[in-house]
Design a protein around this motif. Structure first.
Motif, short mmCIF file in Angstrom:
data_model
loop_
_atom_site.label_atom_id
_atom_site.label_comp_id
_atom_site.label_asym_id
_atom_site.label_seq_id
_atom_site.Cartn_x
_atom_site.Cartn_y
_atom_site.Cartn_z
N ASP A 85 0.87 -1.17 0.00
CA ASP A 85 0.00 0.00 0.00
C ASP A 85 0.91 1.23 0.00
O ASP A 85 2.11 1.12 -0.20
N ASP A 86 0.34 2.42 0.19
CA ASP A 86 1.17 3.63 0.16
C ASP A 86 2.15 3.68 1.33
O ASP A 86 3.24 4.22 1.22
N ALA A 131 -2.05 9.55 1.85
CA ALA A 131 -2.87 8.63 1.07
C ALA A 131 -3.43 7.48 1.92
O ALA A 131 -4.33 6.76 1.49
N ARG A 136 -7.11 2.18 3.01
CA ARG A 136 -6.26 1.34 2.17
C ARG A 136 -6.60 1.53 0.70
O ARG A 136 -7.53 2.24 0.34
N ARG A 137 -5.87 0.82 -0.15
CA ARG A 137 -6.20 0.84 -1.57
C ARG A 137 -7.36 -0.11 -1.88
O ARG A 137 -8.01 0.04 -2.90
N MET A 171 -8.00 4.89 -1.05
CA MET A 171 -7.25 6.11 -1.39
C MET A 171 -5.81 5.75 -1.80
O MET A 171 -5.24 4.78 -1.31
N ILE A 172 -5.27 6.57 -2.70
CA ILE A 172 -3.88 6.43 -3.15
C ILE A 172 -3.43 7.82 -3.58
O ILE A 172 -4.27 8.66 -3.90
#
Lengths: 350, 350
Positions: free
Chosen positions: A32-33, B81, B149-150, B237-238
């Motif tokens: 992930d980020d 992010a 998270r993504r 989110m990213i």
């Protein structure tokens, strides 16, 4: 296959597959980020160290497996030097597009072996291209309870080191003097019980593998010393990365004290003494300023000696903390001023 | 003065003096083997990103101040992010021995301005020599409560982006086309209300500074977007670092969903549209695959729209999450397959 034939995303996917770890404190790991951890109330320790091709390592000398292992060890050694336990690794790797995939995975195998040995998990990192030299950098996150700083040494404390000193510097000097054939055997890990050959003043010298190995390995893939026992009693601690004296100066600076070190008490291995002699190098010089020892240097009140007796590491008292001066007592019992010799980046005399 | 005339230890001493920070959560900051933190029960976020000369940056284009600022921002953007707040920075710097001291301190001034703006403290790092290219790497540690998270996007969620897209890529293209004189003025920050000059097909074109500036600055020193408001409601989110589509693909991959994006909804600044036109570049191409936007891309259930209305950032809904396909609706209302174009290190097509 070359890295540019594979691409960053495929490499990352594979890294993620190989390194996904089960650990209840990791809420989010690789992929992930950012990684997310759930702290368990302990103090958190963080350190980072980078290694640059042409400065910290030469790929003609060090195989990628050892390089990956060493990168982890030198960071873990910093956490150990605070009395902490290493838990997580973040890894930044920059390498040329035309690097071999095999080289890449050998590097990761070294990283993997090291983090398994130290009981750590890979949390994330960054993988990118480099135009010229390879650069690797690691951040290690650890946890700890009783933290040992550099600045806690008091007058009367005894000065200790783990292991033997100068082995790594001697191993590096040996690596540079090996014949191409012997060096290639070391690189490809083909050596077993054979001998290695080095040249000194155009003379070909044979050295038994059992003498050469501990020196070469201490340089190529040092194992960070476990500080768990010492951290219970140490008043100050540092890992010897730049050289015994320069690192002892750091303890003295931070603790506002002096130190007296007895040269003949400094632990030197038989292998180092013998190999240094063959290469006409001064073993004491290698031991006090060779650097990259990754042994622990610490101070302890005199009455703690018995309590670390069951420590599995070899511990040697090399002197004591005094009020102000920094003194070396030489082989003849003469007191000399201690000189902070060791490695400094950008190589200044200041 | 050159770095080799100063030496690592003197530089480190000065860094430590300038950056020592008062923060009750920092038990030990710069200057020991590792930094030590006292976690306050929140989750801990960690990320790392490196920037290499000749790959991520060209010192002919980016001044050291902006480079230092950008290194911090791109890492903070990763923490944002996830819905976290950036707290601490670790910094690895490798640069040539003959680098100027002024360059070094300008880089640090950029780092310093950035961490002050984001409310962070410098915890430690590593400073060493590089044989060729400069390499800088940062690790940012943050804290957070609700982690985004993504992999949380659901069918029916709306897809949002902050700010406008393609400004950074357009700014970079502009920087490359500036006349030497204009570029030097940008480098030395001498420009005020003047114009810049670029060449296109041997033709000299004048561009107002107020049009050029936001594009150049978005490339040279991006500011990470504050995710505090969105993190309350976002399902995934990213941050857009490699390009809108490639980063949206990452959300789709992790969430096991598809996406439909309307090209005419993608927010493009007037400055970007106009400058791209002058350079004969497609503004939509820059916006969907230019990369280095450092805007946030996130998904949110439709009923949350009103709740982020008081967010100070410009938020634009560009499409919605669908079951499987990845579709772009073009200017004519025609559906096209979305292509994950963007930057990938080691440049593979796989």
């Amino acid at each position: 296959m070359k890295l540019h034939q594979i691409g960053e995303l495929s490499l990352l996917k594979e890294v993620r597959k190989r390194f996904s770890s089960e650990n209840s404190n990791i809420i989010i790991g690789i992929g992930d980020d950012a990684a997310v951890l759930a702290p368990q109330g302990e103090k958190i320790l963080v350190t980072t160290d980078m290694m640059n091709e042409g400065v910290h390592f030469d790929l003609n000398f060090i195989p990628p497996f050892h390089l990956g292992f060493k990168l982890v060890s030198i960071n873990v050694s910093d956490i150990m030097a605070m009395g902490g336990k290493s838990r997580y690794l973040l890894l930044d790797i920059a390498m040329k597009k035309d690097a071999d995939e095999e080289f890449f995975w050998e590097l990761f195998r070294g990283v993997s072996d090291a983090i398994n040995m130290y009981g750590m998990s890979l949390l994330g990192g960054d993988l990118c291209a480099a135009r010229n030299d390879m650069v690797i950098s690691a951040t290690v996150i650890g946890t700890g309870d009783r933290i040992v700083r550099r600045g806690g040494a008091s007058v009367g404390d005894k000065i200790y080191v783990t292991g033997t000193l100068g082995d790594s510097a001697c191993g590096f000097a040996l690596l540079q003097r090996l014949t191409d054939e012997s060096r290639e055997k070391v690189r490809s890990s083909e050596l077993g019980t054979e001998s290695v050959f080095l040249t000194h003043n155009s003379e070909l010298i044979t050295l038994n593998w059992n003498i050469a190995e501990p020196l070469l390995m201490r340089h190529l893939m040092p194992i960070a010393r476990d500080s768990a026992e010492m951290a219970k009693h140490a008043t100050s601690m540092i890992d010897i990365s730049d050289g015994l004296f320069i690192d002892l100066f750091r303890i003295c600076d931070e603790s506002n004290v002096g130190a007296k070190v007895y040269l003949n008490k400094i632990p030197i291995s038989d292998e180092m003494r013998r190999t240094a002699e063959i290469m006409k190098l001064d073993p004491f010089h290698l031991a006090v300023s060779g650097g990259e020892d990754y042994e622990l240097l610490f101070t302890m009140p005199p009455d703690c000696e018995l309590q670390v007796e069951n420590c599995e590491l070899r511990l040697t008292c090399i002197g004591e903390i005094i009020e102000r001066d920094r003194i070396v007592v030489d082989e003849n019992g003469m007191e000399q001023p201690m000189k902070a010799e060791g490695y400094q980046h950008f190589g200044s005399a200041r």
